[in-house]
Design a protein around this motif. Structure first.
Motif, PDB file in Angstrom:
ATOM      1  N   HIS A 146       0.834  -1.209   0.000  1.00  0.00           N
ATOM      2  CA  HIS A 146       0.000   0.000   0.000  1.00  0.00           C
ATOM      3  C   HIS A 146       0.869   1.259   0.000  1.00  0.00           C
ATOM      4  O   HIS A 146       0.555   2.227  -0.696  1.00  0.00           O
ATOM      5  CB  HIS A 146      -0.930   0.015   1.206  1.00  0.00           C
ATOM      6  CG  HIS A 146      -2.085  -0.919   1.077  1.00  0.00           C
ATOM      7  ND1 HIS A 146      -3.156  -0.893   1.927  1.00  0.00           N
ATOM      8  CD2 HIS A 146      -2.349  -1.910   0.199  1.00  0.00           C
ATOM      9  CE1 HIS A 146      -4.025  -1.817   1.584  1.00  0.00           C
ATOM     10  NE2 HIS A 146      -3.545  -2.462   0.538  1.00  0.00           N
ATOM     11  N   LEU A 147       1.945   1.231   0.756  1.00  0.00           N
ATOM     12  CA  LEU A 147       2.882   2.355   0.769  1.00  0.00           C
ATOM     13  C   LEU A 147       3.428   2.600  -0.637  1.00  0.00           C
ATOM     14  O   LEU A 147       3.436   3.737  -1.126  1.00  0.00           O
ATOM     15  CB  LEU A 147       4.029   2.071   1.745  1.00  0.00           C
ATOM     16  CG  LEU A 147       5.242   3.000   1.687  1.00  0.00           C
ATOM     17  CD1 LEU A 147       4.873   4.424   2.038  1.00  0.00           C
ATOM     18  CD2 LEU A 147       6.348   2.486   2.608  1.00  0.00           C
ATOM     19  N   GLU A 148       3.846   1.550  -1.307  1.00  0.00           N
ATOM     20  CA  GLU A 148       4.398   1.674  -2.654  1.00  0.00           C
ATOM     21  C   GLU A 148       3.333   2.128  -3.649  1.00  0.00           C
ATOM     22  O   GLU A 148       3.616   2.921  -4.555  1.00  0.00           O
ATOM     23  CB  GLU A 148       5.033   0.355  -3.089  1.00  0.00           C
ATOM     24  CG  GLU A 148       6.291   0.041  -2.296  1.00  0.00           C
ATOM     25  CD  GLU A 148       6.825  -1.369  -2.502  1.00  0.00           C
ATOM     26  OE1 GLU A 148       6.113  -2.225  -3.104  1.00  0.00           O
ATOM     27  OE2 GLU A 148       7.961  -1.626  -2.042  1.00  0.00           O
ATOM     28  N   THR A 149       2.104   1.665  -3.471  1.00  0.00           N
ATOM     29  CA  THR A 149       1.002   2.106  -4.340  1.00  0.00           C
ATOM     30  C   THR A 149       0.790   3.605  -4.188  1.00  0.00           C
ATOM     31  O   THR A 149       0.657   4.329  -5.170  1.00  0.00           O
ATOM     32  CB  THR A 149      -0.296   1.343  -4.000  1.00  0.00           C
ATOM     33  OG1 THR A 149      -0.082  -0.050  -4.250  1.00  0.00           O
ATOM     34  CG2 THR A 149      -1.470   1.829  -4.821  1.00  0.00           C
ATOM     35  N   PHE A 150       0.765   4.070  -2.960  1.00  0.00           N
ATOM     36  CA  PHE A 150       0.606   5.503  -2.699  1.00  0.00           C
ATOM     37  C   PHE A 150       1.759   6.292  -3.305  1.00  0.00           C
ATOM     38  O   PHE A 150       1.537   7.314  -3.978  1.00  0.00           O
ATOM     39  CB  PHE A 150       0.526   5.760  -1.189  1.00  0.00           C
ATOM     40  CG  PHE A 150       0.410   7.211  -0.822  1.00  0.00           C
ATOM     41  CD1 PHE A 150      -0.817   7.860  -0.879  1.00  0.00           C
ATOM     42  CD2 PHE A 150       1.526   7.938  -0.426  1.00  0.00           C
ATOM     43  CE1 PHE A 150      -0.931   9.205  -0.538  1.00  0.00           C
ATOM     44  CE2 PHE A 150       1.426   9.274  -0.079  1.00  0.00           C
ATOM     45  CZ  PHE A 150       0.192   9.916  -0.142  1.00  0.00           C
ATOM     46  N   GLN A 151       2.974   5.830  -3.098  1.00  0.00           N
ATOM     47  CA  GLN A 151       4.142   6.550  -3.596  1.00  0.00           C
ATOM     48  C   GLN A 151       4.159   6.631  -5.119  1.00  0.00           C
ATOM     49  O   GLN A 151       4.681   7.586  -5.676  1.00  0.00           O
ATOM     50  CB  GLN A 151       5.431   5.904  -3.081  1.00  0.00           C
ATOM     51  CG  GLN A 151       5.636   6.138  -1.603  1.00  0.00           C
ATOM     52  CD  GLN A 151       6.818   5.385  -1.037  1.00  0.00           C
ATOM     53  OE1 GLN A 151       7.117   4.248  -1.430  1.00  0.00           O
ATOM     54  NE2 GLN A 151       7.507   6.010  -0.090  1.00  0.00           N
ATOM     55  N   SER A 152       3.550   5.677  -5.784  1.00  0.00           N
ATOM     56  CA  SER A 152       3.536   5.694  -7.251  1.00  0.00           C
ATOM     57  C   SER A 152       2.559   6.729  -7.811  1.00  0.00           C
ATOM     58  O   SER A 152       2.752   7.207  -8.925  1.00  0.00           O
ATOM     59  CB  SER A 152       3.206   4.309  -7.805  1.00  0.00           C
ATOM     60  OG  SER A 152       1.852   3.991  -7.575  1.00  0.00           O
ATOM     61  N   ASP A 153       1.525   7.108  -7.027  1.00  0.00           N
ATOM     62  CA  ASP A 153       0.543   8.097  -7.484  1.00  0.00           C
ATOM     63  C   ASP A 153      -0.196   8.693  -6.284  1.00  0.00           C
ATOM     64  O   ASP A 153      -1.388   8.431  -6.088  1.00  0.00           O
ATOM     65  CB  ASP A 153      -0.444   7.441  -8.447  1.00  0.00           C
ATOM     66  CG  ASP A 153      -1.382   8.443  -9.110  1.00  0.00           C
ATOM     67  OD1 ASP A 153      -1.159   9.671  -8.983  1.00  0.00           O
ATOM     68  OD2 ASP A 153      -2.345   7.999  -9.753  1.00  0.00           O
TER      69      ASP A 153
END
Length: 147
Positions: free
Chosen positions: A67-74
């Motif tokens: 989820h952290l990586e998903t947020f960081q991508s957009d």
């Protein structure tokens, strides 16, 4: 001396050291530490300290590394509307009111949060009135109070 302060003020504004939006950071984190990505999966989850990031000068927590990586991508796709303040209060009276992070709505791929305490559940009021009209009013009011 005044010239030095003016130059410093302009530099801070120019390089984005000030956050662009006043986020509701009760407890030190946006959305009281709830994982903003999890709302879009239908189940709000509390974030964990080990999955934390800062966006626009504000700390966000996430339940998982994914989820952290998903947020960081957009990040903009997951930000709560109106800085995470109550959407209904922003629409009705242009005020920043804290929310219950479990009282929310996803509308047109955007996260809206609401105040809910005692007999006052503003999500119910939002749904009973015209949500699309309220979004329009809140968008206009937010431009005046977001900083």
């Amino acid at each position: 001396m005044r010239l030095i302060f003016k130059v410093l003020f302009l530099l801070i504004g120019t390089f984005g050291f000030a956050q662009a939006v006043d986020y509701n950071t009760k407890g030190g984190y946006a959305v009281e530490g709830y994982d903003v990505v999890s709302y879009f999966q239908g189940q709000p989850l509390e974030g964990k300290k080990e999955f934390t990031t800062t966006y626009d000068g504000t700390k966000f927590k996430f339940a998982t590394k994914a989820h952290l990586e998903t947020f960081q991508s957009d990040p903009k796709a997951y930000l709560p509307q109106y800085g995470g303040y109550c959407a209904y209060a922003v629409a009705i009276n242009g005020k920043k009111v804290s929310v219950n992070p479990l009282t929310y709505e996803i509308r047109e791929d955007k996260l809206y949060l609401f105040y809910n305490k005692g007999k006052n559940n503003t999500l119910e009021s939002w749904r009973n009135e015209s949500p699309n009209e309220l979004v329009s009013r809140a968008d206009k009011n937010w431009e005046q109070i977001k900083n």
